[in-house]
Design a protein around this motif. Structure first.
Motif, PDB file in Angstrom:
ATOM      1  N   ARG A  25       0.837  -1.202   0.000  1.00 15.47           N
ATOM      2  CA  ARG A  25       0.000   0.000   0.000  1.00 15.47           C
ATOM      3  C   ARG A  25       0.874   1.256   0.000  1.00 15.47           C
ATOM      4  O   ARG A  25       1.865   1.332   0.702  1.00 15.47           O
ATOM      5  CB  ARG A  25      -0.910   0.016   1.227  1.00 15.47           C
ATOM      6  N   ALA A  26       0.464   2.252  -0.760  1.00 15.79           N
ATOM      7  CA  ALA A  26       1.191   3.521  -0.802  1.00 15.79           C
ATOM      8  C   ALA A  26       0.960   4.330   0.468  1.00 15.79           C
ATOM      9  O   ALA A  26       1.841   5.084   0.885  1.00 15.79           O
ATOM     10  CB  ALA A  26       0.768   4.335  -2.026  1.00 15.79           C
ATOM     11  N   ASP A  27      -0.207   4.175   1.106  1.00 19.03           N
ATOM     12  CA  ASP A  27      -0.538   4.972   2.284  1.00 19.03           C
ATOM     13  C   ASP A  27      -0.191   4.288   3.599  1.00 19.03           C
ATOM     14  O   ASP A  27      -0.490   4.807   4.669  1.00 19.03           O
ATOM     15  CB  ASP A  27      -2.024   5.361   2.278  1.00 19.03           C
ATOM     16  N   ALA A  28       0.452   3.115   3.528  1.00 23.20           N
ATOM     17  CA  ALA A  28       0.799   2.381   4.748  1.00 23.20           C
ATOM     18  C   ALA A  28       2.021   1.505   4.463  1.00 23.20           C
ATOM     19  O   ALA A  28       1.894   0.348   4.066  1.00 23.20           O
ATOM     20  CB  ALA A  28      -0.383   1.545   5.221  1.00 23.20           C
ATOM     21  N   SER A  29       3.185   2.060   4.680  1.00 24.46           N
ATOM     22  CA  SER A  29       4.425   1.347   4.423  1.00 24.46           C
ATOM     23  C   SER A  29       4.454   0.024   5.187  1.00 24.46           C
ATOM     24  O   SER A  29       4.092  -0.037   6.358  1.00 24.46           O
ATOM     25  CB  SER A  29       5.608   2.221   4.840  1.00 24.46           C
ATOM     26  N   GLY A  30       4.854  -1.039   4.501  1.00 25.60           N
ATOM     27  CA  GLY A  30       4.930  -2.350   5.124  1.00 25.60           C
ATOM     28  C   GLY A  30       3.623  -3.125   5.106  1.00 25.60           C
ATOM     29  O   GLY A  30       3.584  -4.258   5.556  1.00 25.60           O
ATOM     30  N   PHE A  31       2.553  -2.531   4.578  1.00 28.84           N
ATOM     31  CA  PHE A  31       1.260  -3.218   4.492  1.00 28.84           C
ATOM     32  C   PHE A  31       1.164  -3.882   3.119  1.00 28.84           C
ATOM     33  O   PHE A  31       0.834  -3.239   2.131  1.00 28.84           O
ATOM     34  CB  PHE A  31       0.104  -2.232   4.692  1.00 28.84           C
ATOM     35  N   TRP A  32       1.478  -5.177   3.086  1.00 24.87           N
ATOM     36  CA  TRP A  32       1.447  -5.954   1.852  1.00 24.87           C
ATOM     37  C   TRP A  32       0.121  -6.684   1.756  1.00 24.87           C
ATOM     38  O   TRP A  32      -0.393  -7.174   2.764  1.00 24.87           O
ATOM     39  CB  TRP A  32       2.604  -6.939   1.827  1.00 24.87           C
ATOM     40  N   GLN A  33      -0.425  -6.738   0.557  1.00 21.64           N
ATOM     41  CA  GLN A  33      -1.738  -7.328   0.379  1.00 21.64           C
ATOM     42  C   GLN A  33      -1.932  -7.815  -1.046  1.00 21.64           C
ATOM     43  O   GLN A  33      -1.145  -7.499  -1.940  1.00 21.64           O
ATOM     44  CB  GLN A  33      -2.819  -6.296   0.688  1.00 21.64           C
ATOM     45  N   SER A  34      -3.017  -8.556  -1.225  1.00 22.90           N
ATOM     46  CA  SER A  34      -3.490  -8.896  -2.560  1.00 22.90           C
ATOM     47  C   SER A  34      -4.327  -7.716  -3.054  1.00 22.90           C
ATOM     48  O   SER A  34      -4.475  -6.713  -2.354  1.00 22.90           O
ATOM     49  CB  SER A  34      -4.348 -10.165  -2.493  1.00 22.90           C
TER      50      SER A  34
END
Length: 149
Positions: A25-34
């Protein structure tokens, strides 16, 4: 800006070898997702939402030859993270998420929307599940072990 509809899709993009695409996510560094995203209208079918969100977030055409989009007939209801509650109508605290899989022949570099995502990774199933920030996303990735293209 109108409030988001609390009905969304989660689309696990993967290969037959169970390599999984995750995007940060661009608005939450380290938040990886599908791939995730909300319906644009209450009457938008979940499948249409999945196709649209995959295109908007990755540039992949979920209906292209060799791509297999599957509705897993699985829905998760979860509490919306506090940092994103402002996007919804007052009083909305939960979201219903419909899970899909998108099998593509092999890993490809995708075209990220820089407003939404900053990086991409193709990972083996277990590594991808460990990296997902959302428990429902991690669970969906792990479900791939029992689902094949």
């Amino acid at each position: 800006m109108r409030p988001k509809i609390p009905q969304s899709v989660l689309v696990v993009i993967h290969t037959p070898a169970l390599e999984v695409l995750l995007i940060e996510r661009a608005d939450a560094s380290g938040f990886w997702q599908s791939v995730t995203g909300s319906k644009d209208a209450e009457d938008e079918p979940f499948e249409a939402t999945a196709v649209r969100e995959v295109w908007e977030e990755t540039g992949l055409d979920a209906r292209a030859p060799g791509h297999v989009l599957t509705d897993w007939a699985l829905e998760n209801v979860y509490e919306i993270y506090p940092q994103w509650l402002h996007r919804y109508a007052p009083g909305v605290t939960h979201n219903t998420e419909r899970v899909f899989g998108l099998c593509i022949p092999q890993p490809v570099t995708v075209n990220l929307n820089p407003r939404e995502h900053r990086a991409q990774r193709w990972l083996p199933l277990l590594e991808a599940a460990d990296l997902c920030f959302s428990p429902s996303n991690a669970e969906a990735v792990l479900c791939l072990r029992s689902r094949l293209c």
